[in-house]
Design a protein around this motif. Sequence first.
Motif, PDB file in Angstrom:
ATOM      1  N   VAL A 109       0.830  -1.204   0.000  1.00  0.00           N
ATOM      2  CA  VAL A 109       0.000   0.000   0.000  1.00  0.00           C
ATOM      3  C   VAL A 109       0.867   1.258   0.000  1.00  0.00           C
ATOM      4  N   TYR A 110       0.272   2.386  -0.371  1.00  0.00           N
ATOM      5  CA  TYR A 110       1.002   3.660  -0.450  1.00  0.00           C
ATOM      6  C   TYR A 110       1.654   4.014   0.880  1.00  0.00           C
ATOM      7  N   ASN A 111       0.898   3.897   1.971  1.00  0.00           N
ATOM      8  CA  ASN A 111       1.417   4.277   3.292  1.00  0.00           C
ATOM      9  C   ASN A 111       1.969   3.072   4.036  1.00  0.00           C
ATOM     10  N   PHE A 112       2.667   2.235   3.323  1.00  0.00           N
ATOM     11  CA  PHE A 112       3.199   0.995   3.885  1.00  0.00           C
ATOM     12  C   PHE A 112       4.070   1.240   5.116  1.00  0.00           C
ATOM     13  N   HIS A 113       4.947   2.230   5.071  1.00  0.00           N
ATOM     14  CA  HIS A 113       5.842   2.469   6.204  1.00  0.00           C
ATOM     15  C   HIS A 113       5.065   2.895   7.443  1.00  0.00           C
ATOM     16  N   GLU A 114       3.994   3.628   7.233  1.00  0.00           N
ATOM     17  CA  GLU A 114       3.158   4.056   8.362  1.00  0.00           C
ATOM     18  C   GLU A 114       2.438   2.870   8.994  1.00  0.00           C
ATOM     19  N   VAL A 115       1.792   2.046   8.165  1.00  0.00           N
ATOM     20  CA  VAL A 115       1.004   0.943   8.722  1.00  0.00           C
ATOM     21  C   VAL A 115       1.881  -0.189   9.248  1.00  0.00           C
ATOM     22  N   SER A 116       3.129  -0.263   8.802  1.00  0.00           N
ATOM     23  CA  SER A 116       4.035  -1.317   9.287  1.00  0.00           C
ATOM     24  C   SER A 116       4.900  -0.823  10.444  1.00  0.00           C
ATOM     25  N   GLY A 117       4.667   0.409  10.897  1.00  0.00           N
ATOM     26  CA  GLY A 117       5.418   0.933  12.031  1.00  0.00           C
ATOM     27  C   GLY A 117       6.887   1.171  11.741  1.00  0.00           C
ATOM     28  N   GLY A 118       7.222   1.402  10.462  1.00  0.00           N
ATOM     29  CA  GLY A 118       8.605   1.690  10.103  1.00  0.00           C
ATOM     30  C   GLY A 118       9.558   0.526  10.288  1.00  0.00           C
ATOM     31  N   GLN A 119       9.041  -0.696  10.225  1.00  0.00           N
ATOM     32  CA  GLN A 119       9.883  -1.880  10.462  1.00  0.00           C
ATOM     33  C   GLN A 119      10.779  -2.221   9.270  1.00  0.00           C
TER      34      GLN A 119
END
Length: 294
Positions: free
Chosen positions: A83-93
């Motif tokens: 998804v576009y906001n992948f880093h946000e939803v994955s907590g920056g992992q």
Amino acid sequence: MHHFIYSFIIVFIFTLCSTAVAQGEVVFASGSPLSTYQSRVIYPLLKEAFKRNGVEFDAKSYPSPRSLLMSNSGALDGELHRVYNFHEVSGGQYPNLVRIECDLLSIYLAVFSKNADVKIVNWEQLVGSKVGFVSGKKYAESFLGKTLKPENIIRQSSEPNLFKMLAKGYIEYAISGGLEGKRLVLKHPDFHGIKEVGKLKETKIYAYMHKKHAALAEKVAITLIEMKKDGAFKKIVNEARHSYCEIEDCKKMNCTYDCLNSDLVDKGNLSTDPIHPNHFAQSNHSESSSHSDQ
């Protein structure tokens, strides 16, 4: 000792993949089978975009958590679809992954249930219910984690397992891609009592690359935009949709028309002109006699 061996394997794969890139080849990871709708659409788009940049492209399927581990470590060169906001939803992992700045697809998360009378329009309606999703789907995981108690969030390894849980009553709702879920219900007799009861937030899908390929990622993004302008993007997506929707099991279940007219395609990029239900009439008719028991 096991940790040392695992680390050695990752470094070894990383070396092989780095060499491959130097020779003009990249290999992406897909967190879902390459036969799924997203993969079938995005794989040929990226293959053409990389080809125009003189780079061979391929992708391999892994369970989503392992897929992310390998692409973030550099063992593989990127992620096929997130998804576009992948880093946000994955907590920056997964900080080593950079987005290829061109949207490839629009999808929505759908809610499935055996209770056809309920209508779900927001996440809050799921509070107090047991809800399942496929592990590694960070977008769904993020929203469910903010809404439900941990004991009510049920993770499964695959879409079929998720829908089996729902069919047997172990969970009240399943979160899945709209088209994937509909096709599972059509294909499996045990799932026929399951209905889509809601559509949650629509999201754009992008590919990601390891940061060592940041310069190439920029070039590929420009190429994808050019493909939208010259018509290649639309042509590839339409061909991929036809291929996905015309596969044998789908034609047996007479879901071709529903599949081809699904609203999963990015309306800003592709034609949404309806396809006439007689488009595949000849091929469907030719199989109806030999598969009348379906």
